[in-house]
Design a protein around this motif. Structure first.
Motif, PDB file in Angstrom:
ATOM      1  N   PHE A 122      38.698  55.379  39.576  1.00 22.49           N
ATOM      2  CA  PHE A 122      38.625  56.585  38.773  1.00 22.49           C
ATOM      3  C   PHE A 122      39.574  56.544  37.576  1.00 22.49           C
ATOM      4  N   LEU A 123      40.723  55.894  37.737  1.00 25.38           N
ATOM      5  CA  LEU A 123      41.718  55.840  36.662  1.00 25.38           C
ATOM      6  C   LEU A 123      41.419  54.773  35.621  1.00 25.38           C
ATOM      7  N   LYS A 124      40.384  53.977  35.865  1.00 25.10           N
ATOM      8  CA  LYS A 124      39.985  52.912  34.947  1.00 25.10           C
ATOM      9  C   LYS A 124      41.135  51.946  34.671  1.00 25.10           C
ATOM     10  N   SER A 125      41.906  51.640  35.709  1.00 23.44           N
ATOM     11  CA  SER A 125      42.993  50.690  35.569  1.00 23.44           C
ATOM     12  C   SER A 125      42.432  49.283  35.412  1.00 23.44           C
ATOM     13  N   ARG A 126      43.209  48.414  34.778  1.00 19.58           N
ATOM     14  CA  ARG A 126      42.737  47.050  34.548  1.00 19.58           C
ATOM     15  C   ARG A 126      42.593  46.293  35.867  1.00 19.58           C
ATOM     16  N   GLY A 127      41.616  45.438  35.905  1.00 21.54           N
ATOM     17  CA  GLY A 127      41.446  44.616  37.089  1.00 21.54           C
ATOM     18  C   GLY A 127      39.995  44.468  37.470  1.00 21.54           C
ATOM     19  N   PRO A 128      39.684  43.476  38.312  1.00 23.21           N
ATOM     20  CA  PRO A 128      38.302  43.233  38.740  1.00 23.21           C
ATOM     21  C   PRO A 128      37.873  44.244  39.805  1.00 23.21           C
ATOM     22  N   ARG A 129      36.637  44.164  40.181  1.00 23.69           N
ATOM     23  CA  ARG A 129      36.148  45.000  41.274  1.00 23.69           C
ATOM     24  C   ARG A 129      36.920  44.696  42.547  1.00 23.69           C
ATOM     25  N   ARG A 130      37.117  45.712  43.367  1.00 17.57           N
ATOM     26  CA  ARG A 130      37.761  45.528  44.661  1.00 17.57           C
ATOM     27  C   ARG A 130      36.744  45.865  45.738  1.00 17.57           C
ATOM     28  N   MET A 131      36.529  44.906  46.646  1.00 16.26           N
ATOM     29  CA  MET A 131      35.496  45.088  47.651  1.00 16.26           C
ATOM     30  C   MET A 131      36.044  44.831  49.049  1.00 16.26           C
ATOM     31  N   HIS A 132      35.366  45.419  50.025  1.00 14.82           N
ATOM     32  CA  HIS A 132      35.721  45.232  51.435  1.00 14.82           C
ATOM     33  C   HIS A 132      34.438  45.050  52.224  1.00 14.82           C
ATOM     34  N   CYS A 133      34.449  44.113  53.156  1.00 14.08           N
ATOM     35  CA  CYS A 133      33.273  43.832  53.985  1.00 14.08           C
ATOM     36  C   CYS A 133      33.650  43.913  55.462  1.00 14.08           C
ATOM     37  N   PRO A 166      43.166  38.365  42.090  1.00 10.70           N
ATOM     38  CA  PRO A 166      43.332  37.376  41.020  1.00 10.70           C
ATOM     39  C   PRO A 166      44.694  37.519  40.337  1.00 10.70           C
ATOM     40  N   ARG A 167      45.048  36.527  39.545  1.00 11.02           N
ATOM     41  CA  ARG A 167      46.282  36.575  38.760  1.00 11.02           C
ATOM     42  C   ARG A 167      45.937  36.845  37.290  1.00 11.02           C
ATOM     43  N   TRP A 168      46.809  37.587  36.630  1.00 14.25           N
ATOM     44  CA  TRP A 168      46.614  37.840  35.197  1.00 14.25           C
ATOM     45  C   TRP A 168      47.183  36.666  34.412  1.00 14.25           C
ATOM     46  N   HIS A 169      46.353  36.065  33.557  1.00 10.40           N
ATOM     47  CA  HIS A 169      46.760  34.909  32.761  1.00 10.40           C
ATOM     48  C   HIS A 169      47.125  35.394  31.356  1.00 10.40           C
ATOM     49  N   ASP A 170      48.414  35.346  31.027  1.00 11.94           N
ATOM     50  CA  ASP A 170      48.877  35.879  29.743  1.00 11.94           C
ATOM     51  C   ASP A 170      48.270  35.145  28.553  1.00 11.94           C
ATOM     52  N   HIS A 171      48.142  33.827  28.663  1.00 14.07           N
ATOM     53  CA  HIS A 171      47.621  33.059  27.537  1.00 14.07           C
ATOM     54  C   HIS A 171      46.138  33.347  27.301  1.00 14.07           C
ATOM     55  N   LEU A 172      45.364  33.397  28.397  1.00 15.17           N
ATOM     56  CA  LEU A 172      43.930  33.641  28.273  1.00 15.17           C
ATOM     57  C   LEU A 172      43.596  35.119  28.177  1.00 15.17           C
ATOM     58  N   GLN A 173      44.569  35.977  28.547  1.00 14.81           N
ATOM     59  CA  GLN A 173      44.365  37.429  28.536  1.00 14.81           C
ATOM     60  C   GLN A 173      43.175  37.833  29.412  1.00 14.81           C
ATOM     61  N   CYS A 174      43.178  37.305  30.626  1.00 17.57           N
ATOM     62  CA  CYS A 174      42.112  37.664  31.563  1.00 17.57           C
ATOM     63  C   CYS A 174      42.603  37.440  32.986  1.00 17.57           C
ATOM     64  N   TRP A 175      41.855  37.983  33.947  1.00 14.02           N
ATOM     65  CA  TRP A 175      42.158  37.789  35.367  1.00 14.02           C
ATOM     66  C   TRP A 175      41.566  36.461  35.805  1.00 14.02           C
ATOM     67  N   CYS A 176      42.316  35.697  36.595  1.00 14.52           N
ATOM     68  CA  CYS A 176      41.882  34.351  36.963  1.00 14.52           C
ATOM     69  C   CYS A 176      41.962  34.110  38.470  1.00 14.52           C
ATOM     70  N   LEU A 177      40.986  33.373  38.983  1.00 11.03           N
ATOM     71  CA  LEU A 177      40.963  32.863  40.348  1.00 11.03           C
ATOM     72  C   LEU A 177      40.671  31.372  40.274  1.00 11.03           C
ATOM     73  N   ASN A 178      41.164  30.625  41.231  1.00 10.78           N
ATOM     74  CA  ASN A 178      40.910  29.189  41.262  1.00 10.78           C
ATOM     75  C   ASN A 178      39.654  28.910  42.087  1.00 10.78           C
ATOM     76  N   PHE A 179      38.571  28.630  41.393  1.00 11.61           N
ATOM     77  CA  PHE A 179      37.308  28.313  42.053  1.00 11.61           C
ATOM     78  C   PHE A 179      37.115  26.802  42.196  1.00 11.61           C
ATOM     79  N   HIS A 180      38.121  26.035  41.874  1.00  6.13           N
ATOM     80  CA  HIS A 180      38.092  24.575  42.031  1.00  6.13           C
ATOM     81  C   HIS A 180      36.885  23.945  41.332  1.00  6.13           C
ATOM     82  N   GLY A 181      36.596  24.433  40.138  1.00  9.20           N
ATOM     83  CA  GLY A 181      35.517  23.859  39.345  1.00  9.20           C
ATOM     84  C   GLY A 181      34.129  24.330  39.697  1.00  9.20           C
ATOM     85  N   ARG A 182      34.005  25.208  40.675  1.00  8.65           N
ATOM     86  CA  ARG A 182      32.681  25.647  41.128  1.00  8.65           C
ATOM     87  C   ARG A 182      32.138  26.837  40.330  1.00  8.65           C
TER      88      ARG A 182
END
Length: 251
Positions: A122-133, A166-182
């Motif tokens: 609701f607050l439109k804070s920065r970040g990706p979707r948060r999900m639970h299964c 995910p981690r925030w990448h200052d240089h790329l200015q985006c949220w990042c996850l390590n998908f190992h090239g996938r």
């Protein structure tokens, strides 16, 4: 298991393939297909063995995924007949599927086998979707220690999963996850699911580091889907289908 999903926007269909090489996509081996339908305020995905038979009540249907009107909560159903000696049900749909079982859970006709929910932002804070299964997975299906004895009866337990932060990448200015090239294309749909540490975990995966399922974009209409035990291909596919579609309240 390395898989990939191809999407056809014009027909609202999705096709799951098992990767046969180390390439992100190849010819693949077809596993499952799904088609999205709109029912009033709800969205429903019909999941089938047959890529040409994607309609409600089809003879090849194995399950369905149903969302609420906001597209933030989903319930996963298994159409399959139980495989642990249960009696056949009277419904016509249960007789269609004989003994095939996509989800490794001793389910009955239209039995709920999982839920996926996206947290409101609701607050439109920065970040990706948060999900639970919360997914029903088998426990105790290993072979008996004594070959002369029968296998222990299978039971199920609920596996809780959440998206890996995910981690925030200052240089790329985006949220990042390590998908190992996938994964090669940035998208709000990309995610990795892990089991929260400290939860009841008969599968030995509750360490918040072991990725149970990862999903990400590689082309405009192609996505990789990699999963591991205790999820089945059907469950992993259904979870990934929830990521398609706009979720304004969650972004």
């Amino acid at each position: 298991m390395h898989c990939f999903i191809r999407r056809n926007k014009s027909t609202s269909t999705f096709y799951l393939y098992l990767s046969l090489t180390q390439a992100l996509t190849d010819k693949g081996k077809f596993l499952l297909a799904a088609r999205r339908f709109r029912h009033g305020a709800h969205t429903e995905y019909i999941i089938s063995y047959d890529s040409d038979d994607l309609y409600p009540g089809s003879n090849s249907g194995v399950g369905k995924l149903r969302s609420d009107f906001l597209g933030t909560k989903f319930v996963m159903y298994d159409n399959q007949k139980p495989y642990d000696g249960a009696k056949s049900l009277k419904s016509r749909s249960s007789r269609r599927f004989a003994s095939k079982q996509i989800s490794p859970h001793d389910s009955g006709d239209n039995l709920e086998v999982g839920q996926v929910s996206y947290r409101f932002n609701f607050l439109k804070s920065r970040g990706p979707r948060r999900m639970h299964c919360s997914i029903q997975c088998p426990v105790g299906q290993g072979t008996a220690s004594d070959p002369s004895k029968e296998k222990p009866p299978s039971t199920s337990s609920s596996l809780s999963l959440k998206n890996k932060a995910p981690r925030w990448h200052d240089h790329l200015q985006c949220w990042c996850l390590n998908f190992h090239g996938r994964v090669t294309v940035a998208s709000v749909k990309n995610f990795q699911l892990v089991a929260p540490a400290g939860t009841s975990d008969p599968w030995g995966v509750g360490d918040e580091e072991t990725v149970i399922l990862q999903f990400g974009k590689i082309e405009d209409d192609a996505f990789t889907m990699d999963f591991r035990h205790p999820l089945s291909a059907y469950q992993a596919f259904a979870i990934c289908l929830t990521s398609f579609g706009t979720k304004l309240a969650c972004e």
